[in-house]
Write an enzyme that holds these catalytic residues in place. Structure first.
Site, mmCIF file in Angstrom:
data_model
loop_
_atom_site.group_PDB
_atom_site.id
_atom_site.type_symbol
_atom_site.label_atom_id
_atom_site.label_comp_id
_atom_site.label_asym_id
_atom_site.label_seq_id
_atom_site.Cartn_x
_atom_site.Cartn_y
_atom_site.Cartn_z
ATOM 1 N N LYS A 111 0.861 -1.204 0.000
ATOM 2 C CA LYS A 111 0.000 0.000 0.000
ATOM 3 C C LYS A 111 0.889 1.243 0.000
ATOM 4 O O LYS A 111 2.100 1.152 0.220
ATOM 5 C CB LYS A 111 -0.916 -0.040 1.219
ATOM 6 C CG LYS A 111 -0.178 0.037 2.554
ATOM 7 C CD LYS A 111 -1.080 -0.322 3.729
ATOM 8 C CE LYS A 111 -0.330 -0.171 5.046
ATOM 9 N NZ LYS A 111 -1.084 -0.722 6.189
ATOM 10 N N TYR A 127 14.094 31.046 6.705
ATOM 11 C CA TYR A 127 12.913 31.748 7.218
ATOM 12 C C TYR A 127 12.983 31.946 8.724
ATOM 13 O O TYR A 127 13.440 31.066 9.470
ATOM 14 C CB TYR A 127 11.658 30.932 6.913
ATOM 15 C CG TYR A 127 11.176 31.086 5.498
ATOM 16 C CD1 TYR A 127 10.811 32.327 4.993
ATOM 17 C CD2 TYR A 127 11.055 29.970 4.676
ATOM 18 C CE1 TYR A 127 10.355 32.456 3.680
ATOM 19 C CE2 TYR A 127 10.584 30.087 3.371
ATOM 20 C CZ TYR A 127 10.235 31.339 2.882
ATOM 21 O OH TYR A 127 9.786 31.454 1.608
#
Ligand SMILES: *Cc1c(COP(=O)(O)O)cnc(C)c1O
Length: 373
Positions: free
Chosen positions: A44, A261
Site C-alpha cells: 500500500k 525563514y
C-alpha cells in the site's frame, strides 16, 4: 511544443534510489523467520513510497505471491504487472466497484457485516474469494466477534463468500510486552477456529518477531521490507530507499549570519551553507529543520554527516557544509537526506514522526532510479 521532453526527463531537485536487491533480501529474511507460513508483501502507499510496480515485480520474481494494497486503484495497477498474483484490498469493498474487483481479480478484505453483504449483493457470490477481517481490539476495521460467529454459522452465506483468509491486525506489536498484543493473539486464535480450513493471518512486520503462534498461515510485513524500523528496540533490515537532494547553491556566510525563514538559525562561525533543492513539498518534513533552540536532522555528503541549517522551506533546505570536503561542496553535487548514512528513522524522529509517514510522503517529484533486482 512537441519538441519538449517528457516531464520525467526534466531536471529534478532530488533523486530517489531504490535498491531492489535489498528489498528482495529483506523479504527473504522475513520468510526465513516465519517457518512454514507464507510471507506476503504489503505494498500500500505506492509500496511505502518506493514505487508499486517495480517493488511488486521484484518481490514476485523472488517468489512472493500474495500482495496487499489499500485501495482498488492500487489493485488495478498491480494486476497490470502481475497477472497471476493474489491481490487483497485492505480497505475492503467499495460500493459500485464490483465489476472492477471482478475484472482485476481483486480480493476484498471484508471488515464489516455491511461490507460482506454489499460484496455478495454486487458480485452475486461469483466474485473472487474474499478475506474476512475480524477485529480483535484495535477497533479500526473488522467484524466484531459476534458478527464473525454469525457469519461462521451461516452455511449458505459461507458457500457464497468462500473466505480465503481470516485475518486481524495488531495495534501494539511494536511495543514489547504490550498487554493488548497478548489479548489480540488470544482472541484471534479463538475466532480463527470458527473458520476451519481457512488460512489465518495476524502478523504485520512487528508480529514476525513474536513467533509461530502469531504467524499463523500468512504474514503481512510492510515497513520491514522497506528497510525501516518496525520497533524501537529492533534493528531494521537493509535500507532500500536513498533520497538525495541536489545542491543548487553553496554560500560562504560570516559568523552570526542568519539562515532561512524566521532567521531561526544563526551561524556560530564562518560557515559554508549548501542550498538543497528539496523541501517540505517533497515530503521532507518541515519539523526536521534546525534552529538556535536545537539541532535538526542530519544529512550527509560523501558518506559524511552534515547538519541541517535553519528551517526547511517548501522546495529547499539548507545544510551546514563547513566541515565537509570542499571538493564535494559544489553546485550540482548531491546531498543524502536519508539512506545508508542517515537512517530514514532518524530523520523521521527529528520530525516527530515515524518511518512509515516519511517514506509514504515522499511524493513523485524525484528522479527515480531502481538498482539491483
Ligand atoms: C499496513 C498494514 C500491514 C503492514 O504493517 P507494517 O507495520 O508496515 O508491517 C499489515 N496489515 C494491515 C492490515 C495493515 O494495514
Amino acid at each position: 511544443m512537441d519538441t519538449l521532453p517528457p516531464l520525467s526527463a526534466l531536471p529534478s531537485g532530488g533523486r530517489l534510489t531504490v535498491d531492489l536487491s535489498a528489498l528482495v533480501g529483506n523479504w527473504r529474511t522475513i520468510r526465513s523467520r516465519v517457518g512454514a507460513a507464507e510471507a506476503a508483501a504489503v505494498v500500500k502507499g505506492d509500496a511505502y513510497g518506493i514505487g508499486l510496480e517495480p517493488a511488486a515485480r521484484a518481490l514476485h520474481a523472488a517468489g512472493c505471491r500474495t500482495f496487499f494494497v489499500a485501495l482498488p486503484r492500487g489493485g488495478v495497477r498491480l494486476r497490470a504487472v502481475l497477472p497471476d498474483a493474489v491481490i487483497y484490498v485492505l480497505n475492503g469493498f467499495f460500493d459500485g466497484a464490483g465489476p472492477v474487483y471482478t475484472a482485476a481479480r481483486l480480493r476484498p478484505v471484508l471488515g464489516s457485516r455491511a461490507e460482506v453483504d454489499a460484496w455478495l449483493a454486487e458480485t452475486g457470490g461469483s466474485g473472487e474469494p474474499a478475506a474476512i477481517h475480524v477485529d480483535t481490539g484495535m477497533n479500526r476495521l473488522g467484524l466484531t466477534r459476534d458478527e464473525a460467529v454469525a457469519v461462521a454459522a451461516d452455511a449458505g452465506l459461507l458457500a457464497r463468500l468462500r473466505p480465503a483468509l481470516v485475518m486481524s491486525h495488531l495495534a501494539c506489536a511494536d511495543a514489547p510486552g504490550h498487554p493488548l498484543t497478548a489479548e489480540q493473539i488470544r482472541r484471534f486464535t479463538e475466532v480463527r477456529a470458527l473458520f476451519p480450513g481457512v488460512p489465518g493471518s495476524l502478523s504485520n512486520s512487528a508480529g514476525v518477531d513474536l513467533g509461530p503462534e502469531v504467524h499463523h498461515d500468512l504474514v503481512r510485513p510492510g515497513i520491514a521490507l522497506y528497510g525501516a524500523r518496525w520497533a524501537a528496540d529492533r534493528p531494521p533490515l537493509e535500507p532500500v530507499a536513498t533520497l538525495e537532494g541536489r545542491l543548487i547553491q553553496v554560500n560562504e556566510v560570516p559568523a552570526g549570519a542568519a539562515v532561512g525563514y524566521g532567521a531561526a538559525f544563526r551561524a556560530e562561525r564562518p560557515s559554508r551553507i549548501g542550498i538543497v533543492s528539496v523541501g517540505y513539498a517533497d515530503g521532507y518534513l518541515r519539523r526536521a529543520g534546525a534552529s538556535d533552540a536545537g539541532p535538526g536532522a542530519s544529512a550527509a555528503i560523501g558518506g559524511m554527516r552534515v547538519p541541517l541549517a535553519g528551517r526547511v522551506s517548501m522546495d529547499m533546505l539548507a545544510v551546514d557544509l563547513t566541515d565537509a570536503p570542499a571538493e564535494l561542496c559544489r553546485r550540482g553535487g548531491w546531498v543524502e537526506l536519508f539512506g545508508r548514512t542517515v537512517p530514514v528513522d532518524e530523520v523521521a524522529g527529528h520530525a516527530g514522526t515515524i518511518g512509515w509517514e516519511l517514506l509514504t510522503g515522499i511524493g513523485d517529484r524525484y528522479e527515480r532510479r531502481y538498482v539491483g533486482g
